[in-house]
Motif scaffolding. Structure first.
Motif, PDB file in Angstrom:
ATOM      1  N   LYS A  99      57.410  10.422  22.077  1.00  0.00           N
ATOM      2  CA  LYS A  99      56.432  10.157  23.137  1.00  0.00           C
ATOM      3  C   LYS A  99      55.165   9.647  22.460  1.00  0.00           C
ATOM      4  O   LYS A  99      54.612  10.360  21.609  1.00  0.00           O
ATOM      5  CB  LYS A  99      56.153  11.453  23.921  1.00  0.00           C
ATOM      6  N   TRP A 100      54.752   8.448  22.828  1.00  0.00           N
ATOM      7  CA  TRP A 100      53.549   7.886  22.224  1.00  0.00           C
ATOM      8  C   TRP A 100      52.351   8.803  22.464  1.00  0.00           C
ATOM      9  O   TRP A 100      52.243   9.324  23.570  1.00  0.00           O
ATOM     10  CB  TRP A 100      53.295   6.505  22.863  1.00  0.00           C
ATOM     11  N   PRO A 101      51.457   9.071  21.495  1.00  0.00           N
ATOM     12  CA  PRO A 101      51.487   8.458  20.180  1.00  0.00           C
ATOM     13  C   PRO A 101      52.439   9.124  19.175  1.00  0.00           C
ATOM     14  O   PRO A 101      52.880   8.449  18.278  1.00  0.00           O
ATOM     15  CB  PRO A 101      50.041   8.590  19.694  1.00  0.00           C
ATOM     16  N   ILE A 218      56.154  -0.732  22.220  1.00  0.00           N
ATOM     17  CA  ILE A 218      55.027  -0.645  21.284  1.00  0.00           C
ATOM     18  C   ILE A 218      54.908  -1.984  20.575  1.00  0.00           C
ATOM     19  O   ILE A 218      55.875  -2.745  20.505  1.00  0.00           O
ATOM     20  CB  ILE A 218      55.189   0.489  20.247  1.00  0.00           C
ATOM     21  N   ASP A 219      53.725  -2.262  20.028  1.00  0.00           N
ATOM     22  CA  ASP A 219      53.566  -3.498  19.258  1.00  0.00           C
ATOM     23  C   ASP A 219      53.656  -3.176  17.762  1.00  0.00           C
ATOM     24  O   ASP A 219      53.805  -2.003  17.386  1.00  0.00           O
ATOM     25  CB  ASP A 219      52.279  -4.245  19.686  1.00  0.00           C
ATOM     26  N   PRO A 220      53.594  -4.158  16.875  1.00  0.00           N
ATOM     27  CA  PRO A 220      53.800  -3.893  15.444  1.00  0.00           C
ATOM     28  C   PRO A 220      52.765  -2.966  14.816  1.00  0.00           C
ATOM     29  O   PRO A 220      52.996  -2.417  13.740  1.00  0.00           O
ATOM     30  CB  PRO A 220      53.720  -5.296  14.821  1.00  0.00           C
ATOM     31  N   ARG A 221      51.611  -2.765  15.494  1.00  0.00           N
ATOM     32  CA  ARG A 221      50.612  -1.825  14.953  1.00  0.00           C
ATOM     33  C   ARG A 221      50.803  -0.425  15.509  1.00  0.00           C
ATOM     34  O   ARG A 221      50.019   0.479  15.219  1.00  0.00           O
ATOM     35  CB  ARG A 221      49.198  -2.278  15.324  1.00  0.00           C
ATOM     36  N   GLY A 222      51.797  -0.248  16.376  1.00  0.00           N
ATOM     37  CA  GLY A 222      52.018   1.070  16.967  1.00  0.00           C
ATOM     38  C   GLY A 222      51.237   1.294  18.250  1.00  0.00           C
ATOM     39  O   GLY A 222      51.234   2.406  18.779  1.00  0.00           O
ATOM     40  N   ALA A 223      50.581   0.242  18.761  1.00  0.00           N
ATOM     41  CA  ALA A 223      49.865   0.380  20.042  1.00  0.00           C
ATOM     42  C   ALA A 223      50.885   0.400  21.184  1.00  0.00           C
ATOM     43  O   ALA A 223      51.954  -0.209  21.077  1.00  0.00           O
ATOM     44  CB  ALA A 223      48.891  -0.777  20.224  1.00  0.00           C
TER      45      ALA A 223
END
Ligand code: BTN
Length: 249
Positions: A99-101, A218-223
């Motif tokens: 679950k993000w984050p 998610i994007d490559p930066r983890g956002a």
């Protein structure tokens, strides 16, 4: 560097975060890990407390010194969640979710939480991350919030602390080497496949700001990629996620 080397075992302490941060500030080698049988002032994200009966959960903090750019540390935080999720699966045989984050869920119930801090080493230009993991091992239903679970609950018996710890350290070191060598696309792909609430409506609160929308990945930066009601997808860098539409406070 290897996470878990050295491994400092404490019976009781306030919080392994305090001990590991003090050691980082005194120049302890990256990889240094502090494990506690019991924490009297365990901390969670967003100012929450983290409470577990003595010797029930795996509670540890470790020091890292990443050579990667600061903006990729969001992905590192999720990567730790991936390593914990893989550890959980090794015991449950199931498919836990991130679950993000960086919480880990089994069938929607929280089995582990992760707290990542990044701070300058006093008197230097270097940064050290101290990451804390709380993984519910032997906790019983009465020890946990209603939306919590543990390895004991999921498997019908608590696995030995040493077995969980060994598996966890192997998984943490694997994701660490992949992260530092820059194979971020592989990490991102593995997280995407386990990402909780994909395609579902969620709300993310970051201080005074709130974002409502549907989780797209998610994007490559983890956002977190969230699509709003107007169909616009935004990358959310930080915050606490709640399932469902926004609840008025
Ligand atoms: C969260 O779910 O909000 C994060 C929980 C992190 C808990 C761990 S237990 C080991 C380490 N020491 C602490 O005080 N917190 C972290």
């Amino acid at each position: 560097m290897a996470i878990g080397r050295p491994l400092i075992r404490l019976g009781e302490t306030t919080s392994t975060m305090d001990v590991a941060r003090a050691l980082a500030n005194q120049g302890a080698t990256p990889g240094t890990t502090v494990l506690a049988g019991h924490q009297t002032q365990g901390r969670g994200r967003a100012g929450r407390t983290w409470i577990a009966p003595p010797w029930s959960a795996i509670t540890l903090s470790f020091i890292t010194a990443s050579r990667r750019p600061m903006e990729s540390l969001g992905l590192l935080s999720l990567a730790w969640g991936l390593a914990v999720a893989e550890t959980v699966d090794a015991f449950t045989g199931g498919r836990s979710q991130v679950k993000w984050p960086n919480d880990v869920l089994v069938d929607g119930r929280k089995i582990a939480g992760i707290l990542v801090t990044n701070g300058a080493v006093p008197g230097t230009t270097e940064y050290r991350q101290v990451t804390g993991i709380g993984l519910n091992r032997a906790n019983l239903p009465g020890d946990l919030p209603p939306a919590g679970t543990s390895l004991a609950i999921e498997t019908g018996g608590a696995p030995a602390e040493g077995d969980v710890l060994s598996e966890l350290l192997v998984r943490l070191n694997l994701v660490w080497s992949q992260f530092e060598s820059g194979t971020h696309d592989v990490i991102v792909d593995r997280i995407q496949r386990r990402l909780a609430y994909r395609g579902e409506q969620v709300h993310v609160r970051d201080g005074d700001r709130g974002h409502a929308g549907v989780v797209r990945g998610i994007d490559p930066r983890g956002a977190l990629l969230m699509e709003d009601a107007a169909g616009v997808t935004r990358a959310i860098v930080a915050g606490e996620l709640t399932r469902g539409p926004r609840r008025e406070r």
